[in-house]
Design a protein around this motif. Structure first.
Motif, mmCIF file in Angstrom:
data_model
loop_
_atom_site.group_PDB
_atom_site.id
_atom_site.type_symbol
_atom_site.label_atom_id
_atom_site.label_comp_id
_atom_site.label_asym_id
_atom_site.label_seq_id
_atom_site.Cartn_x
_atom_site.Cartn_y
_atom_site.Cartn_z
ATOM 1 N N ASN A 26 0.882 -1.164 0.000
ATOM 2 C CA ASN A 26 0.000 0.000 0.000
ATOM 3 C C ASN A 26 0.915 1.207 0.000
ATOM 4 O O ASN A 26 1.836 1.292 0.818
ATOM 5 C CB ASN A 26 -0.869 0.047 1.249
ATOM 6 N N TYR A 27 0.702 2.142 -0.935
ATOM 7 C CA TYR A 27 1.525 3.348 -1.094
ATOM 8 C C TYR A 27 0.581 4.529 -0.941
ATOM 9 O O TYR A 27 -0.317 4.738 -1.774
ATOM 10 C CB TYR A 27 2.182 3.330 -2.475
ATOM 11 N N ILE A 28 0.751 5.277 0.152
ATOM 12 C CA ILE A 28 -0.212 6.317 0.515
ATOM 13 C C ILE A 28 0.506 7.661 0.642
ATOM 14 O O ILE A 28 1.571 7.755 1.253
ATOM 15 C CB ILE A 28 -0.897 5.953 1.849
ATOM 16 N N HIS A 29 -0.082 8.685 0.052
ATOM 17 C CA HIS A 29 0.451 10.043 0.074
ATOM 18 C C HIS A 29 -0.438 10.872 1.000
ATOM 19 O O HIS A 29 -1.674 10.835 0.885
ATOM 20 C CB HIS A 29 0.425 10.603 -1.361
ATOM 21 N N MET A 30 0.180 11.607 1.932
ATOM 22 C CA MET A 30 -0.587 12.399 2.895
ATOM 23 C C MET A 30 -0.042 13.814 2.992
ATOM 24 O O MET A 30 1.177 14.015 2.971
ATOM 25 C CB MET A 30 -0.500 11.763 4.286
ATOM 26 N N ILE A 31 -0.948 14.767 3.110
ATOM 27 C CA ILE A 31 -0.603 16.164 3.376
ATOM 28 C C ILE A 31 -1.467 16.631 4.537
ATOM 29 O O ILE A 31 -2.690 16.439 4.528
ATOM 30 C CB ILE A 31 -0.843 17.062 2.140
ATOM 31 N N PHE A 32 -0.811 17.231 5.562
ATOM 32 C CA PHE A 32 -1.526 17.747 6.721
ATOM 33 C C PHE A 32 -1.046 19.155 7.039
ATOM 34 O O PHE A 32 0.144 19.424 7.044
ATOM 35 C CB PHE A 32 -1.284 16.865 7.957
ATOM 36 N N ASN A 33 -1.990 20.026 7.339
ATOM 37 C CA ASN A 33 -1.682 21.357 7.844
ATOM 38 C C ASN A 33 -1.616 21.302 9.375
ATOM 39 O O ASN A 33 -1.866 20.255 9.983
ATOM 40 C CB ASN A 33 -2.733 22.355 7.370
ATOM 41 N N LYS A 34 -1.286 22.412 9.991
ATOM 42 C CA LYS A 34 -1.149 22.471 11.448
ATOM 43 C C LYS A 34 -2.398 21.921 12.130
ATOM 44 O O LYS A 34 -3.529 22.220 11.724
ATOM 45 C CB LYS A 34 -0.896 23.911 11.900
ATOM 46 N N ASP A 35 -2.168 21.069 13.136
ATOM 47 C CA ASP A 35 -3.211 20.451 13.960
ATOM 48 C C ASP A 35 -4.071 19.440 13.205
ATOM 49 O O ASP A 35 -5.134 19.052 13.696
ATOM 50 C CB ASP A 35 -4.092 21.521 14.627
ATOM 51 N N GLU A 36 -3.615 18.984 12.044
ATOM 52 C CA GLU A 36 -4.288 17.907 11.322
ATOM 53 C C GLU A 36 -3.455 16.633 11.451
ATOM 54 O O GLU A 36 -2.276 16.678 11.774
ATOM 55 C CB GLU A 36 -4.445 18.259 9.839
ATOM 56 N N GLY A 37 -4.093 15.509 11.187
ATOM 57 C CA GLY A 37 -3.390 14.235 11.232
ATOM 58 C C GLY A 37 -4.361 13.082 11.095
ATOM 59 O O GLY A 37 -5.480 13.248 10.604
ATOM 60 N N LEU A 38 -3.933 11.913 11.554
ATOM 61 C CA LEU A 38 -4.748 10.708 11.494
ATOM 62 C C LEU A 38 -5.335 10.414 12.866
ATOM 63 O O LEU A 38 -4.731 10.753 13.886
ATOM 64 C CB LEU A 38 -3.889 9.513 11.069
ATOM 65 N N ARG A 53 8.232 16.831 3.447
ATOM 66 C CA ARG A 53 8.396 18.232 3.865
ATOM 67 C C ARG A 53 7.691 18.437 5.188
ATOM 68 O O ARG A 53 6.774 17.702 5.545
ATOM 69 C CB ARG A 53 7.905 19.207 2.800
ATOM 70 N N GLY A 54 8.165 19.426 5.915
ATOM 71 C CA GLY A 54 7.596 19.730 7.215
ATOM 72 C C GLY A 54 8.213 18.910 8.324
ATOM 73 O O GLY A 54 9.288 18.326 8.168
ATOM 74 N N THR A 55 7.503 18.847 9.457
ATOM 75 C CA THR A 55 7.952 18.107 10.633
ATOM 76 C C THR A 55 6.827 17.201 11.103
ATOM 77 O O THR A 55 5.731 17.672 11.423
ATOM 78 C CB THR A 55 8.346 19.075 11.767
ATOM 79 N N LEU A 56 7.107 15.920 11.144
ATOM 80 C CA LEU A 56 6.160 14.921 11.630
ATOM 81 C C LEU A 56 6.209 14.868 13.150
ATOM 82 O O LEU A 56 7.286 14.782 13.736
ATOM 83 C CB LEU A 56 6.541 13.546 11.056
ATOM 84 N N SER A 57 5.045 14.922 13.782
ATOM 85 C CA SER A 57 4.922 14.698 15.224
ATOM 86 C C SER A 57 4.209 13.365 15.393
ATOM 87 O O SER A 57 3.064 13.216 14.959
ATOM 88 C CB SER A 57 4.103 15.809 15.877
ATOM 89 N N HIS A 88 2.990 21.860 13.694
ATOM 90 C CA HIS A 88 3.781 23.009 13.272
ATOM 91 C C HIS A 88 3.058 23.797 12.188
ATOM 92 O O HIS A 88 2.152 23.303 11.528
ATOM 93 C CB HIS A 88 5.150 22.536 12.768
ATOM 94 N N ASP A 89 3.493 25.043 11.989
ATOM 95 C CA ASP A 89 2.876 25.907 10.984
ATOM 96 C C ASP A 89 3.136 25.418 9.559
ATOM 97 O O ASP A 89 2.287 25.571 8.688
ATOM 98 C CB ASP A 89 3.376 27.349 11.138
ATOM 99 N N GLU A 90 4.316 24.848 9.318
ATOM 100 C CA GLU A 90 4.681 24.391 7.981
ATOM 101 C C GLU A 90 3.869 23.147 7.604
ATOM 102 O O GLU A 90 3.592 22.288 8.434
ATOM 103 C CB GLU A 90 6.177 24.059 7.947
#
Length: 104
Positions: A26-38, A53-57, A88-90
């Motif tokens: 399974n190959y999944i592409h994800m984009i999240f803005n600040k305070d978004e996620g799974l 890109r960005g910082t994963l928490s 993060h903001d990025e």
């Protein structure tokens, strides 16, 4: 044509895009803005997560949240509790590969 071609969505809007979902991976592409996620969940396969890109928490099992910057690849074992997000903001952009592909 021998190859099969897939396109990733480009941009900054939230997306969880299942690019390849077959018997191998399974190959999944994800984009999240600040305070978004799974939503918190358990991995249903071995998970390989690349920060484009960005910082994963990410919190795994009962660990504190760790942060990983662009260019980092994580290997997360099967049946690990995962809390994935962007604090993060990025914009955060990830590629997630599940291998072998989950059977459920």
């Amino acid at each position: 044509m021998v190859e099969k071609v897939f396109q990733l969505t480009l941009g900054n809007e939230k997306i969880v895009e299942r690019v390849i979902m077959d018997e191998n991976i399974n190959y999944i592409h994800m984009i999240f803005n600040k305070d978004e996620g799974l939503p918190e969940h358990y991995s249903n396969s071995n998970v390989y997560m690349t920060v484009l890109r960005g910082t994963l928490s990410i919190g795994l099992n009962e660990q504190d949240i760790h942060e990983y910057k662009q260019g980092t690849v994580l290997k997360i074992p099967f049946n690990t509790k995962m809390n994935v997000g962007n604090k993060h903001d990025e914009v955060l952009e990830l590629i997630v590969v599940k291998a072998p592909a989950p059977t459920k």
